[in-house]
Design a protein around this motif. Sequence first.
Motif, mmCIF file in Angstrom:
data_model
loop_
_atom_site.group_PDB
_atom_site.id
_atom_site.type_symbol
_atom_site.label_atom_id
_atom_site.label_comp_id
_atom_site.label_asym_id
_atom_site.label_seq_id
_atom_site.Cartn_x
_atom_site.Cartn_y
_atom_site.Cartn_z
ATOM 1 N N LYS A 151 -11.817 -62.683 -51.645
ATOM 2 C CA LYS A 151 -11.305 -64.043 -51.440
ATOM 3 C C LYS A 151 -9.801 -64.078 -51.218
ATOM 4 N N THR A 152 -9.159 -62.904 -51.260
ATOM 5 C CA THR A 152 -7.711 -62.866 -51.079
ATOM 6 C C THR A 152 -7.338 -63.415 -49.708
ATOM 7 N N SER A 153 -6.410 -64.367 -49.710
ATOM 8 C CA SER A 153 -5.996 -64.978 -48.443
ATOM 9 C C SER A 153 -5.141 -63.998 -47.646
ATOM 10 N N GLY A 154 -5.047 -64.241 -46.359
ATOM 11 C CA GLY A 154 -4.237 -63.379 -45.495
ATOM 12 C C GLY A 154 -4.999 -62.143 -45.065
ATOM 13 N N SER A 155 -4.273 -61.064 -44.877
ATOM 14 C CA SER A 155 -4.889 -59.832 -44.388
ATOM 15 C C SER A 155 -5.795 -59.212 -45.436
ATOM 16 N N LEU A 156 -6.741 -58.430 -44.965
ATOM 17 C CA LEU A 156 -7.691 -57.751 -45.845
ATOM 18 C C LEU A 156 -6.961 -56.736 -46.719
ATOM 19 N N PRO A 157 -7.186 -56.784 -48.052
ATOM 20 C CA PRO A 157 -6.537 -55.796 -48.928
ATOM 21 C C PRO A 157 -6.873 -54.378 -48.494
ATOM 22 N N THR A 158 -5.912 -53.489 -48.614
ATOM 23 C CA THR A 158 -6.086 -52.100 -48.172
ATOM 24 C C THR A 158 -7.304 -51.458 -48.803
ATOM 25 N N ILE A 159 -7.533 -51.739 -50.072
ATOM 26 C CA ILE A 159 -8.634 -51.085 -50.776
ATOM 27 C C ILE A 159 -9.991 -51.472 -50.196
ATOM 28 N N LEU A 160 -10.074 -52.669 -49.590
ATOM 29 C CA LEU A 160 -11.335 -53.060 -48.954
ATOM 30 C C LEU A 160 -11.434 -52.529 -47.529
ATOM 31 N N SER A 161 -10.288 -52.375 -46.856
ATOM 32 C CA SER A 161 -10.330 -51.848 -45.490
ATOM 33 C C SER A 161 -10.729 -50.379 -45.488
ATOM 34 N N THR A 162 -10.472 -49.688 -46.581
ATOM 35 C CA THR A 162 -10.842 -48.278 -46.678
ATOM 36 C C THR A 162 -12.099 -48.073 -47.521
ATOM 37 N N HIS A 163 -12.645 -49.142 -48.070
ATOM 38 C CA HIS A 163 -13.869 -49.084 -48.873
ATOM 39 C C HIS A 163 -14.828 -50.152 -48.334
ATOM 40 N N PRO A 164 -15.597 -49.841 -47.310
ATOM 41 C CA PRO A 164 -16.411 -50.841 -46.609
ATOM 42 C C PRO A 164 -17.602 -51.369 -47.412
ATOM 43 N N GLY A 165 -18.172 -52.509 -46.931
ATOM 44 C CA GLY A 165 -19.404 -53.045 -47.496
ATOM 45 C C GLY A 165 -19.249 -53.738 -48.837
ATOM 46 N N ALA A 166 -18.185 -54.532 -49.036
ATOM 47 C CA ALA A 166 -17.908 -55.141 -50.334
ATOM 48 C C ALA A 166 -19.017 -56.086 -50.797
ATOM 49 N N LYS A 167 -19.510 -56.931 -49.924
ATOM 50 C CA LYS A 167 -20.529 -57.915 -50.322
ATOM 51 C C LYS A 167 -21.804 -57.231 -50.801
ATOM 52 N N ASP A 168 -22.262 -56.259 -50.050
ATOM 53 C CA ASP A 168 -23.471 -55.528 -50.440
ATOM 54 C C ASP A 168 -23.254 -54.741 -51.718
ATOM 55 N N ARG A 169 -22.051 -54.233 -51.901
ATOM 56 C CA ARG A 169 -21.740 -53.475 -53.115
ATOM 57 C C ARG A 169 -21.772 -54.387 -54.341
ATOM 58 N N ILE A 170 -21.322 -55.618 -54.180
ATOM 59 C CA ILE A 170 -21.356 -56.580 -55.290
ATOM 60 C C ILE A 170 -22.797 -56.846 -55.704
ATOM 61 N N VAL A 171 -23.663 -57.042 -54.722
ATOM 62 C CA VAL A 171 -25.081 -57.283 -55.007
ATOM 63 C C VAL A 171 -25.681 -56.089 -55.726
ATOM 64 N N SER A 172 -25.346 -54.888 -55.260
ATOM 65 C CA SER A 172 -25.861 -53.672 -55.885
ATOM 66 C C SER A 172 -25.374 -53.547 -57.329
ATOM 67 N N LEU A 173 -24.095 -53.833 -57.568
ATOM 68 C CA LEU A 173 -23.543 -53.754 -58.924
ATOM 69 C C LEU A 173 -24.212 -54.761 -59.851
ATOM 70 N N GLN A 174 -24.424 -55.965 -59.357
ATOM 71 C CA GLN A 174 -25.076 -56.996 -60.171
ATOM 72 C C GLN A 174 -26.485 -56.565 -60.563
ATOM 73 N N ARG A 175 -27.181 -55.915 -59.642
ATOM 74 C CA ARG A 175 -28.528 -55.423 -59.928
ATOM 75 C C ARG A 175 -28.487 -54.340 -61.006
ATOM 76 N N GLN A 176 -27.534 -53.424 -60.886
ATOM 77 C CA GLN A 176 -27.410 -52.350 -61.877
ATOM 78 C C GLN A 176 -27.059 -52.894 -63.260
ATOM 79 N N ILE A 177 -26.178 -53.889 -63.297
ATOM 80 C CA ILE A 177 -25.789 -54.497 -64.568
ATOM 81 C C ILE A 177 -26.968 -55.221 -65.196
ATOM 82 N N SER A 178 -27.738 -55.887 -64.358
ATOM 83 C CA SER A 178 -28.921 -56.605 -64.846
ATOM 84 C C SER A 178 -29.954 -55.642 -65.424
#
Length: 278
Positions: free
Chosen positions: A227-254
Motif C-alpha cells: 500500500k506504500t504510495s509512490g514507487s514500488l519499494p525495492t524489497i517488493l521489486s526484487t521479491h515478486p508475487g506479494a499478493k499471492d505470498r500474503i495468501v500463502s502466509l495466511q494459510r500457513q498461519i491458519s
Amino acid sequence: MNNYHNIWKRWFYPLISVITALTICLTTPLPTKAIDLLPLIYQGIQAFNLSRLSDSQEIDLGSQMNQQIQKEVRISRNSLLNNYVQELGMKLAVNSDRPNLSYTFQVVEDEAINAFATVGGFCYINTGLLLAAENEAELASVIAHEMGHIEGKHLIKQMREQAVINGVASSTGLSKSKAVGIGVKLALNLPRSRKDEYDADARGLKILTHTKYAQSAMVSFMRKLEKTSGSLPTILSTHPGAKDRIVSLQRQISNNPSKDNNGLDNVSYKAKIRSIVN
C-alpha cells in the motif's frame, strides 16, 4: 587398522595427483608453458564446487562476498544500530535449521526499503526498512525471511545456474573470484524466483514462530509495503508475487497458529529506532 588404511588412501592419491601435476609443470622444457600452467593448477585447487559446498566453504565464500559488498554499499558505522540488529538476528538464528553457520547481520545506510542475504549467514538490512517497520516483530519477520533464503541455499542455486549460462564453470568448479563476482551481482541486482520466495517465507515464518514473535507481523509488513504510495519499494521489486505470498502466509498461519504475540509494541520500537538512527 582398516580405518587408518582408508584415511591414507583418501589423502594419498589426491596428494600424488597434485605433486605429479606440479612436477610436469615445473619440468616441462618450455618455460613459458610452465608459467601458464601454474595459475591453472592453483585456480583448480581454489575452485568452489557449488553443488557440494561444505558449511565452512560457504562461510568462507560469504565472507569473501561481504568484502566486495562493502565496496558496493555503505555499511553503517552506528555501533548501537548494528548491535541491535545483530542481537535480534542472533535471537532468530537459534531457531534456524542451520544454527551452525556464523550469522552476521549488518545495517546498510540506504533509504530504500530493502534487505538481502548472500551465503554462509550474511544478511543486510537497509536503514529505510528499519524505519518503515512498525515494530520489532515486523523487522524480525524480514530478517527471518532473509535467513530462509540462506537456509534454502537459494543464492547458491542461482550462482550455479548463472555460471553455466556464462560458461565460466569448469570440471573442478568455479574459481573463487568468479564465484564472488557472480554472487555479489545476483544478491544486489537480480530478483529471486517465486518458488524461492515462497520457500523463504515458509522458512522465515517457522523461525519467527519458534522465536515467539507474532506471526501476524510478517503479513502486516508485506501488506503495508503493497500500500506504500509512490514507487514500488525495492524489497517488493526484487521479491515478486506479494499478493499471492500474503495468501500463502495466511494459510500457513491458519494451519499452525501461535498464541505468542511478542514484538508488537509500536511505540517503544519507533522511539528506539529513531533515537538510534537520527
